[in-house]
Design an enzyme around this catalytic site. Structure first.
Site, mmCIF file in Angstrom:
data_model
loop_
_atom_site.group_PDB
_atom_site.id
_atom_site.type_symbol
_atom_site.label_atom_id
_atom_site.label_comp_id
_atom_site.label_asym_id
_atom_site.label_seq_id
_atom_site.Cartn_x
_atom_site.Cartn_y
_atom_site.Cartn_z
ATOM 1 N N LYS A 172 42.166 10.261 12.550
ATOM 2 C CA LYS A 172 42.479 9.135 13.435
ATOM 3 C C LYS A 172 43.978 8.997 13.700
ATOM 4 C CE LYS A 172 38.327 6.353 12.941
ATOM 5 N NZ LYS A 172 37.700 5.103 12.456
ATOM 6 N N ARG A 206 33.290 8.760 6.216
ATOM 7 C CA ARG A 206 32.798 9.451 7.406
ATOM 8 C C ARG A 206 33.880 10.432 7.836
ATOM 9 N NH1 ARG A 206 32.939 5.594 10.710
ATOM 10 N NH2 ARG A 206 30.924 4.662 10.319
#
Length: 228
Positions: A172, A206
């Site tokens: 991210k 995740r």
């Protein structure tokens, strides 16, 4: 899927609509067409829990009917007022994420906790069982760069709810901005966030890079368990 399972993945997450910043929304029908055949194929061929990433009740119902085991809602049941009822109807597990339209906070961690409390209330009101709920702090959603670093650092504060936590930081922007690296070079940064997650009591991460993260988790757990 076979490769991810061989590398140690315990859940396979299927998504039909990108949720990156600036993403383009698609119709329920298109999202169903993208996800249901994938879910059906995985369920028929592999013995592995399947998660579907959607905040839309129609998409959720179609995938639960197709055999999905877990719903991953990036809006914590707040985007579609029928979502909680659909999850309860199928007695499915759900991962409920913290999110806001704007990163506007008075006291960041207190506000996140209050938002998650609202989500939990929606789940309970619909009849979703406590043991079916997972909470996600929502790294990268409705948060500034500084907010994202803080929530990873303060994850243990969310253990007060008593639900398992799922951390999703893989590749991210918080990693890209910190290290000034493109999305293809964020594995090491992701592994550090996974290490923080293990230390702070997360039950799930995740990730994209399964093998590397599984090795990191095993090493963290070995060190943490050495004094027991």
């Amino acid at each position: 899927v076979e490769e991810m399972m061989a590398q140690g993945a315990d859940i396979i997450d299927v998504g039909g609509e990108s949720t990156r910043p600036g993403y383009t929304k698609i119709s329920d029908e298109e999202e169903i067409e993208r996800t249901v055949p994938v879910v059906e194929a995985i369920v028929s061929r592999f013995d592995v829990p399947v998660s579907v990433d959607t905040y839309k009740s129609k998409v959720a119902e179609a995938n639960l009917a197709a055999g999905a085991h877990l719903l991953n809602d990036i809006w914590g049941l707040k985007a579609d007022d029928k979502m909680a009822g659909v999850i309860a109807k199928y007695d499915a597990a759900c991962c409920l994420m913290h999110n806001r339209k704007e990163a506007d906070y008075q006291d960041f961690m207190q506000d996140v906790a209050a938002d998650l409390a609202d989500t939990i209330h929606l789940a309970e009101a619909a009849g979703i069982a406590d043991e079916k709920i997972i909470l996600d702090p929502g790294v990268g959603f409705g948060k500034t760069y500084e907010n994202n670093l803080e929530i990873i650092n303060c994850l243990e504060e969310l253990n007060m709810f008593g639900y398992p936590l799922l951390l999703g930081c893989s590749r991210k922007s918080v990693i890209g901005l910190t290290l000034d690296l493109p999305v293809t070079e964020r594995v090491e940064g992701t592994l550090v966030t996974t290490m923080f997650g293990v230390q702070k009591g997360c039950m799930f991460v995740r990730v994209h890079d399964v093998k590397e993260n599984v090795r990191t988790i095993k090493m963290c757990e070995a060190i943490l368990n050495s004094s027991n």
